[in-house]
Design a protein around this motif. Structure first.
Motif, PDB file in Angstrom:
ATOM      1  N   THR A 145       3.399  14.055 -12.676  1.00  0.00           N
ATOM      2  CA  THR A 145       4.279  13.941 -13.848  1.00  0.00           C
ATOM      3  C   THR A 145       3.755  14.717 -15.050  1.00  0.00           C
ATOM      4  N   THR A 146       2.452  14.805 -15.182  1.00  0.00           N
ATOM      5  CA  THR A 146       1.911  15.536 -16.335  1.00  0.00           C
ATOM      6  C   THR A 146       2.278  17.008 -16.277  1.00  0.00           C
ATOM      7  N   LEU A 177       0.832  -1.195   0.000  1.00  0.00           N
ATOM      8  CA  LEU A 177       0.000   0.000   0.000  1.00  0.00           C
ATOM      9  C   LEU A 177       0.872   1.252   0.000  1.00  0.00           C
ATOM     10  N   ILE A 178       1.951   1.222   0.788  1.00  0.00           N
ATOM     11  CA  ILE A 178       2.860   2.361   0.832  1.00  0.00           C
ATOM     12  C   ILE A 178       3.500   2.576  -0.539  1.00  0.00           C
ATOM     13  N   VAL A 179       3.912   1.469  -1.178  1.00  0.00           N
ATOM     14  CA  VAL A 179       4.503   1.573  -2.518  1.00  0.00           C
ATOM     15  C   VAL A 179       3.480   2.150  -3.496  1.00  0.00           C
ATOM     16  N   GLY A 180       2.216   1.696  -3.366  1.00  0.00           N
ATOM     17  CA  GLY A 180       1.165   2.225  -4.240  1.00  0.00           C
ATOM     18  C   GLY A 180       0.958   3.716  -4.058  1.00  0.00           C
ATOM     19  N   ILE A 181       0.980   4.145  -2.800  1.00  0.00           N
ATOM     20  CA  ILE A 181       0.816   5.573  -2.509  1.00  0.00           C
ATOM     21  C   ILE A 181       2.000   6.371  -3.063  1.00  0.00           C
ATOM     22  N   ILE A 182       3.205   5.807  -2.888  1.00  0.00           N
ATOM     23  CA  ILE A 182       4.392   6.469  -3.447  1.00  0.00           C
ATOM     24  C   ILE A 182       4.276   6.608  -4.966  1.00  0.00           C
ATOM     25  N   TYR A 183       3.781   5.542  -5.592  1.00  0.00           N
ATOM     26  CA  TYR A 183       3.620   5.585  -7.053  1.00  0.00           C
ATOM     27  C   TYR A 183       2.623   6.676  -7.460  1.00  0.00           C
ATOM     28  N   LEU A 184       1.528   6.782  -6.704  1.00  0.00           N
ATOM     29  CA  LEU A 184       0.535   7.803  -7.023  1.00  0.00           C
ATOM     30  C   LEU A 184       1.128   9.201  -6.883  1.00  0.00           C
ATOM     31  N   SER A 223      10.437   3.411  -2.821  1.00  0.00           N
ATOM     32  CA  SER A 223       9.752   2.115  -2.910  1.00  0.00           C
ATOM     33  C   SER A 223      10.715   0.974  -2.629  1.00  0.00           C
ATOM     34  N   GLY A 224      11.946   1.099  -3.144  1.00  0.00           N
ATOM     35  CA  GLY A 224      12.953   0.064  -2.910  1.00  0.00           C
ATOM     36  C   GLY A 224      13.302  -0.063  -1.439  1.00  0.00           C
ATOM     37  N   VAL A 225      13.404   1.085  -0.752  1.00  0.00           N
ATOM     38  CA  VAL A 225      13.691   1.060   0.680  1.00  0.00           C
ATOM     39  C   VAL A 225      12.573   0.353   1.438  1.00  0.00           C
ATOM     40  N   ALA A 226      11.310   0.658   1.088  1.00  0.00           N
ATOM     41  CA  ALA A 226      10.168   0.021   1.752  1.00  0.00           C
ATOM     42  C   ALA A 226      10.174  -1.489   1.516  1.00  0.00           C
ATOM     43  N   LEU A 227      10.404  -1.903   0.273  1.00  0.00           N
ATOM     44  CA  LEU A 227      10.415  -3.334  -0.049  1.00  0.00           C
ATOM     45  C   LEU A 227      11.604  -4.037   0.602  1.00  0.00           C
ATOM     46  N   PRO A 266      11.696  18.777 -19.201  1.00  0.00           N
ATOM     47  CA  PRO A 266      11.451  17.408 -19.684  1.00  0.00           C
ATOM     48  C   PRO A 266      12.098  16.316 -18.836  1.00  0.00           C
ATOM     49  N   ASP A 267      13.142  16.659 -18.057  1.00  0.00           N
ATOM     50  CA  ASP A 267      13.816  15.642 -17.237  1.00  0.00           C
ATOM     51  C   ASP A 267      13.207  15.479 -15.844  1.00  0.00           C
ATOM     52  N   LEU A 268      12.333  16.376 -15.433  1.00  0.00           N
ATOM     53  CA  LEU A 268      11.778  16.313 -14.085  1.00  0.00           C
ATOM     54  C   LEU A 268      10.956  15.043 -13.814  1.00  0.00           C
ATOM     55  N   PRO A 269      10.108  14.577 -14.753  1.00  0.00           N
ATOM     56  CA  PRO A 269       9.390  13.322 -14.489  1.00  0.00           C
ATOM     57  C   PRO A 269      10.340  12.147 -14.250  1.00  0.00           C
ATOM     58  N   ARG A 270      11.449  12.106 -15.023  1.00  0.00           N
ATOM     59  CA  ARG A 270      12.421  11.027 -14.855  1.00  0.00           C
ATOM     60  C   ARG A 270      13.082  11.113 -13.477  1.00  0.00           C
ATOM     61  N   LEU A 271      13.447  12.344 -13.055  1.00  0.00           N
ATOM     62  CA  LEU A 271      14.071  12.535 -11.746  1.00  0.00           C
ATOM     63  C   LEU A 271      13.113  12.147 -10.620  1.00  0.00           C
ATOM     64  N   ALA A 272      11.868  12.570 -10.748  1.00  0.00           N
ATOM     65  CA  ALA A 272      10.872  12.207  -9.733  1.00  0.00           C
ATOM     66  C   ALA A 272      10.686  10.692  -9.683  1.00  0.00           C
ATOM     67  N   GLY A 273      10.718  10.059 -10.863  1.00  0.00           N
ATOM     68  CA  GLY A 273      10.587   8.597 -10.909  1.00  0.00           C
ATOM     69  C   GLY A 273      11.712   7.893 -10.173  1.00  0.00           C
ATOM     70  N   VAL A 274      12.949   8.409 -10.341  1.00  0.00           N
ATOM     71  CA  VAL A 274      14.096   7.813  -9.650  1.00  0.00           C
ATOM     72  C   VAL A 274      13.943   7.941  -8.135  1.00  0.00           C
ATOM     73  N   ILE A 275      13.511   9.123  -7.675  1.00  0.00           N
ATOM     74  CA  ILE A 275      13.354   9.357  -6.233  1.00  0.00           C
ATOM     75  C   ILE A 275      12.294   8.428  -5.646  1.00  0.00           C
ATOM     76  N   PHE A 276      11.147   8.357  -6.298  1.00  0.00           N
ATOM     77  CA  PHE A 276      10.065   7.525  -5.778  1.00  0.00           C
ATOM     78  C   PHE A 276      10.382   6.041  -5.906  1.00  0.00           C
ATOM     79  N   ALA A 277      11.139   5.673  -6.937  1.00  0.00           N
ATOM     80  CA  ALA A 277      11.564   4.273  -7.065  1.00  0.00           C
ATOM     81  C   ALA A 277      12.504   3.899  -5.924  1.00  0.00           C
ATOM     82  N   ALA A 278      13.378   4.848  -5.546  1.00  0.00           N
ATOM     83  CA  ALA A 278      14.294   4.600  -4.430  1.00  0.00           C
ATOM     84  C   ALA A 278      13.519   4.424  -3.127  1.00  0.00           C
TER      85      ALA A 278
END
Length: 255
Positions: free
Chosen positions: A38-39, A25-32, A60-64, A46-58
């Motif tokens: 991102t829009t 659930l936490i990962v899902g919330i992070i994804y949201l 999520s990785g910590v939680a998992l 143009p690089d901000l969505p990619r940067l935000a994706g890296v941060i939120f992926a990190a």
């Protein structure tokens, strides 16, 4: 109306399962939190969505990764990495969320707390602590003593005349056998006072699900091994405890 604990001992698998659900659930919330902005981020750069994706992926990785560490530590009974820190995360942050999610699925809070106590015990014992007897405290609730007993042992268990009508006799003899400090408290405030005064390195506590959970949270980072009492006559009245379980916990931590 009587209130008894289940015949089978509390199992940590329930808490582990709910912890896994909480993690996803936490990962899902992070994804949201990543997906929603991102829009708009792309319009800024143009690089901000990619940067935000890296941060939120990190994140999520910590939680998992943290959940995986807790599951492996619980499963194998070994201190793999950061067990003490992860126990704090479970106690301070995950437990309230897991209790909330459990109630959504119709799981009683006491059932979740039983499982939490079992998991906490597993995390404490996985550290393979070895503590001298004079640095261990056995902490008991006053309701273990018979309600109509004229000799109140609160504060000084040595007042017990060892009549054998309640479990205080066996507990006092156990503490004497291992030369371990033992105290009876009337509530959380007195229990905290005893711990502050005696400064143990480890506590073996007997209580109901609510008081044990609260005590473990209040004592962190002090390691606490919890033993649930039995309540054949209802809560806080002539309760009982399996003395052998307390001795088993002591053997795990004594040198």
């Amino acid at each position: 109306m009587t209130s008894k604990l289940p015949q089978t001992p509390p199992r940590k698998r329930l808490f582990v399962a709910l912890m896994g659900v909480t993690c996803f659930l936490i990962v899902g919330i992070i994804y949201l939190f990543w997906w929603v902005p991102t829009t708009g981020l792309a319009n800024i750069h143009p690089d901000l969505p990619r940067l935000a994706g890296v941060i939120f992926a990190a994140l999520s990785g910590v939680a998992l990764f943290g959940t995986l560490l807790l599951v492996l530590t619980t499963a194998f009974g070994k201190d793999i990495f950061f067990t003490r820190f992860m126990r704090g995360v479970v106690i301070k942050f995950l437990l309230p969320v897991i209790e909330f999610i459990g109630t959504i699925f119709g799981i009683a809070k006491d059932t979740i707390r039983q499982s939490f106590v079992a998991m906490n015990n597993s995390l404490v014992t996985s550290q393979h602590l070895k503590v001298r007897p004079d640095r261990i405290l056995i902490l008991l609730p006053h309701c273990l003593q018979l309600f109509d007993c004229e000799i109140k042992v609160t504060g000084d268990i040595n007042k017990c005349i060892r009549c054998g009508r309640c479990d205080i006799k066996g507990l006092a003899e156990l503490a004497q056998k291992y030369n371990i400090d033992i105290s009876v408290a009337t509530g959380g405030t007195l229990a905290r006072k005893v711990i502050i005064e005696r400064k143990p390195k480890l506590v073996v506590a007997v209580a109901c699900e609510r008081d044990l959970t609260s005590g473990i949270k209040d004592c962190y980072p002090l390691p606490v091994i919890g033993v649930l009492n039995d309540r054949p006559f209802g809560p806080c009245f002539n309760t009982k405890v399996d003395v052998e379980k307390i001795e088993e916990a002591l053997r795990l931590v004594l040198p």
